[in-house]
Design an enzyme around this catalytic site. Structure first.
Site, PDB file in Angstrom:
ATOM      1  N   ILE A   1      -6.810  -5.219   7.105  1.00  0.00           N
ATOM      2  CA  ILE A   1      -6.253  -6.210   6.388  1.00  0.00           C
ATOM      3  C   ILE A   1      -7.021  -6.243   4.943  1.00  0.00           C
ATOM      4  O   ILE A   1      -6.334  -6.855   4.098  1.00  0.00           O
ATOM      5  CB  ILE A   1      -6.645  -7.572   6.945  1.00  0.00           C
ATOM      6  CG1 ILE A   1      -7.934  -7.641   7.279  1.00  0.00           C
ATOM      7  CG2 ILE A   1      -5.889  -7.605   8.134  1.00  0.00           C
ATOM      8  CD1 ILE A   1      -8.481  -9.361   7.870  1.00  0.00           C
ATOM      9  N   SER A   2      -7.870  -5.505   4.640  1.00  0.00           N
ATOM     10  CA  SER A   2      -8.454  -5.053   3.317  1.00  0.00           C
ATOM     11  C   SER A   2      -8.918  -6.537   2.684  1.00  0.00           C
ATOM     12  O   SER A   2      -8.479  -6.543   1.370  1.00  0.00           O
ATOM     13  CB  SER A   2      -7.357  -4.184   2.654  1.00  0.00           C
ATOM     14  OG  SER A   2      -7.328  -2.970   3.093  1.00  0.00           O
TER      15      SER A   2
ATOM     16  N   ASN B   1       1.600   3.422  -2.839  1.00  0.00           N
ATOM     17  CA  ASN B   1       2.120   3.982  -4.434  1.00  0.00           C
ATOM     18  C   ASN B   1       1.590   5.116  -4.661  1.00  0.00           C
ATOM     19  O   ASN B   1       2.147   6.102  -5.212  1.00  0.00           O
ATOM     20  CB  ASN B   1       1.809   2.662  -5.344  1.00  0.00           C
ATOM     21  CG  ASN B   1       2.535   1.741  -4.929  1.00  0.00           C
ATOM     22  OD1 ASN B   1       3.709   1.366  -4.477  1.00  0.00           O
ATOM     23  ND2 ASN B   1       1.948   0.464  -5.389  1.00  0.00           N
ATOM     24  N   GLY B   2       0.127   5.334  -4.477  1.00  0.00           N
ATOM     25  CA  GLY B   2      -0.428   6.579  -5.105  1.00  0.00           C
ATOM     26  C   GLY B   2      -0.048   7.764  -4.038  1.00  0.00           C
ATOM     27  O   GLY B   2       0.380   9.036  -4.766  1.00  0.00           O
ATOM     28  N   ARG B   3       0.058   7.534  -2.917  1.00  0.00           N
ATOM     29  CA  ARG B   3       0.429   8.627  -1.923  1.00  0.00           C
ATOM     30  C   ARG B   3       1.898   9.193  -2.252  1.00  0.00           C
ATOM     31  O   ARG B   3       2.209  10.250  -2.034  1.00  0.00           O
ATOM     32  CB  ARG B   3       0.119   8.296  -0.527  1.00  0.00           C
ATOM     33  CG  ARG B   3      -1.384   8.631  -0.096  1.00  0.00           C
ATOM     34  CD  ARG B   3      -1.378   8.114   1.281  1.00  0.00           C
ATOM     35  NE  ARG B   3      -1.657   6.367   1.139  1.00  0.00           N
ATOM     36  CZ  ARG B   3      -1.861   5.509   2.274  1.00  0.00           C
ATOM     37  NH1 ARG B   3      -1.815   6.091   3.399  1.00  0.00           N
ATOM     38  NH2 ARG B   3      -2.141   4.284   1.860  1.00  0.00           N
ATOM     39  N   TRP B   4       2.677   7.947  -2.452  1.00  0.00           N
ATOM     40  CA  TRP B   4       3.963   8.168  -2.818  1.00  0.00           C
ATOM     41  C   TRP B   4       4.422   9.010  -3.712  1.00  0.00           C
ATOM     42  O   TRP B   4       5.023  10.208  -3.787  1.00  0.00           O
ATOM     43  CB  TRP B   4       4.728   6.907  -2.830  1.00  0.00           C
ATOM     44  CG  TRP B   4       6.151   6.826  -3.249  1.00  0.00           C
ATOM     45  CD1 TRP B   4       7.108   6.945  -2.137  1.00  0.00           C
ATOM     46  CD2 TRP B   4       7.123   7.279  -4.307  1.00  0.00           C
ATOM     47  NE1 TRP B   4       8.477   6.837  -2.637  1.00  0.00           N
ATOM     48  CE2 TRP B   4       8.334   6.995  -4.010  1.00  0.00           C
ATOM     49  CE3 TRP B   4       6.711   7.257  -5.712  1.00  0.00           C
ATOM     50  CZ2 TRP B   4       9.384   7.130  -4.869  1.00  0.00           C
ATOM     51  CZ3 TRP B   4       7.597   7.001  -6.599  1.00  0.00           C
ATOM     52  CH2 TRP B   4       8.884   7.361  -6.331  1.00  0.00           C
TER      53      TRP B   4
ATOM     54  N   ASP C   1       0.765  -1.191  -0.132  1.00  0.00           N
ATOM     55  CA  ASP C   1       0.186  -0.022  -0.129  1.00  0.00           C
ATOM     56  C   ASP C   1       0.779   1.206   0.083  1.00  0.00           C
ATOM     57  O   ASP C   1       2.070   1.306   0.506  1.00  0.00           O
ATOM     58  CB  ASP C   1      -1.048   0.004   1.235  1.00  0.00           C
ATOM     59  CG  ASP C   1      -2.024   0.971   1.280  1.00  0.00           C
ATOM     60  OD1 ASP C   1      -2.317   1.417  -0.110  1.00  0.00           O
ATOM     61  OD2 ASP C   1      -2.670   1.463   2.245  1.00  0.00           O
TER      62      ASP C   1
ATOM     63  N   HIS D   1       2.752   3.593  -9.034  1.00  0.00           N
ATOM     64  CA  HIS D   1       2.870   1.910  -8.971  1.00  0.00           C
ATOM     65  C   HIS D   1       3.684   1.562  -9.997  1.00  0.00           C
ATOM     66  O   HIS D   1       4.255   0.373  -9.588  1.00  0.00           O
ATOM     67  CB  HIS D   1       1.379   1.862  -9.856  1.00  0.00           C
ATOM     68  CG  HIS D   1       0.196   2.314  -9.060  1.00  0.00           C
ATOM     69  ND1 HIS D   1       0.002   1.475  -7.876  1.00  0.00           N
ATOM     70  CD2 HIS D   1      -1.033   2.975  -9.501  1.00  0.00           C
ATOM     71  CE1 HIS D   1      -1.268   1.911  -7.520  1.00  0.00           C
ATOM     72  NE2 HIS D   1      -1.820   2.727  -8.324  1.00  0.00           N
TER      73      HIS D   1
ATOM     74  N   ARG E   1       1.637  -4.703   6.031  1.00  0.00           N
ATOM     75  CA  ARG E   1       1.005  -3.851   5.391  1.00  0.00           C
ATOM     76  C   ARG E   1       1.758  -2.509   5.395  1.00  0.00           C
ATOM     77  O   ARG E   1       2.304  -2.040   6.498  1.00  0.00           O
ATOM     78  CB  ARG E   1      -0.176  -3.770   5.877  1.00  0.00           C
ATOM     79  CG  ARG E   1      -1.179  -2.474   5.140  1.00  0.00           C
ATOM     80  CD  ARG E   1      -2.467  -2.368   5.280  1.00  0.00           C
ATOM     81  NE  ARG E   1      -3.094  -1.464   4.404  1.00  0.00           N
ATOM     82  CZ  ARG E   1      -4.173  -1.462   3.806  1.00  0.00           C
ATOM     83  NH1 ARG E   1      -5.015  -2.575   4.246  1.00  0.00           N
ATOM     84  NH2 ARG E   1      -4.690  -0.650   2.838  1.00  0.00           N
TER      85      ARG E   1
ATOM     86  N   ASN F   1     -10.396  -2.923  -6.145  1.00  0.00           N
ATOM     87  CA  ASN F   1      -9.618  -1.916  -6.791  1.00  0.00           C
ATOM     88  C   ASN F   1     -10.441  -1.457  -8.222  1.00  0.00           C
ATOM     89  O   ASN F   1     -10.031  -0.420  -8.819  1.00  0.00           O
ATOM     90  CB  ASN F   1      -8.442  -2.386  -7.204  1.00  0.00           C
ATOM     91  CG  ASN F   1      -7.432  -2.400  -5.960  1.00  0.00           C
ATOM     92  OD1 ASN F   1      -6.533  -2.974  -5.841  1.00  0.00           O
ATOM     93  ND2 ASN F   1      -7.873  -1.477  -4.765  1.00  0.00           N
TER      94      ASN F   1
END
Length: 248
Positions: free
Chosen positions: A201-202, A28-31, A26, A43, A194, A74
């Protein structure tokens, strides 16, 4: 001043860490957003990180690595992001097949493939076949995967076997269902990690992780390093896992 000892075990150290690690990759987008870049940039950075962690597995005694690449939820993301992710999966498989084969990595995919495009499914099948005889690391990639969906599909197949007379309903117990899960040939994960600071835990490996140890860390996935992976594996080795029992 004495140096701080390296917490990461060397490759010559007998492994005391987890045999099977599962990772919810988890952040990637925020990074990417933090760097003023589009989410797909994150991504792509995350895909590069996968190679480093896969290569590190033998050094820490990890025989099985399962990564959560795309969930059944997703699909709710924008069409552009979903399309970009599917393109990334195709590119990753095409680019990494030779490297994975040479490194002794066996690749499996779990999840419902029905909704995936024909080209991606073909590439997935080819990669599984190309690496079928490898055994150094068992890499399982979850694409269009959801724990509830997996259990529902497994239960459907089990019910079909009962209806057809292949399975005695009186013989069904908690050891039966796992034989119908996507992960039927894999051991349950010892450690689930995570990244990105979220503590949920999604819908990932719901049945299999009933007794897994969990680590929720703040690091965003593209920043997750071999060193941090090693530290978490070493920390796992010091845990007292009793599986519901008590010490004598």
């Amino acid at each position: 001043m004495s140096a701080i000892p390296d917490p990461i075990p060397s490759p010559d150290t007998p492994p005391t860490g987890p045999r099977h690690v599962a990772i919810i990759m988890d952040g990637n987008g925020r990074w990417a957003t933090q760097r003023g870049r589009p989410r797909l940039f994150g991504h792509h950075a995350g895909a590069k990180r996968v190679r480093e962690i896969v290569e590190a597995c033998p050094d820490f005694g990890v025989e099985y690595l399962t990564i959560f690449a795309f969930s059944t939820e997703n699909w709710k993301r924008t069409q552009a992001e979903v399309a970009g992710l599917m393109s990334l999966f195709r590119r990753y498989i095409t680019k990494e097949t030779r490297h994975l084969r040479e490194r002794g990595v066996r690749v499996r995919f779990i999840g419902d493939r029905v909704r995936l495009d024909a080209k991606l499914i073909s590439l997935m099948n080819e990669l599984e076949e190309a690496t079928a005889h490898n055994s150094t690391v068992n890499l399982t990639i979850a694409i269009n995967y959801g724990g509830r969906d997996e259990v529902a599909r497994a239960t459907h197949r089990l019910a079909q076997d009962v209806a057809s007379g292949k399975l005695d309903p009186d013989s069904v117990d908690e050891e039966t269902l796992p034989r119908y899960l996507d992960t039927c040939v894999l051991p349950d994960p010892d450690l689930v990690i995570r990244t990105s600071g979220e503590a949920r835990i999604s819908n990932f490996l719901l049945w299999q992780s009933a007794y897994s140890e969990y680590e929720f860390i703040d690091t965003l996935w593209p920043d997750f390093t071999r060193a941090e992976f090693g530290e978490l594996c070493a920390s796992y080795g010091g845990r007292d896992r009793r599986f519901g029992a008590v010490k004598a």
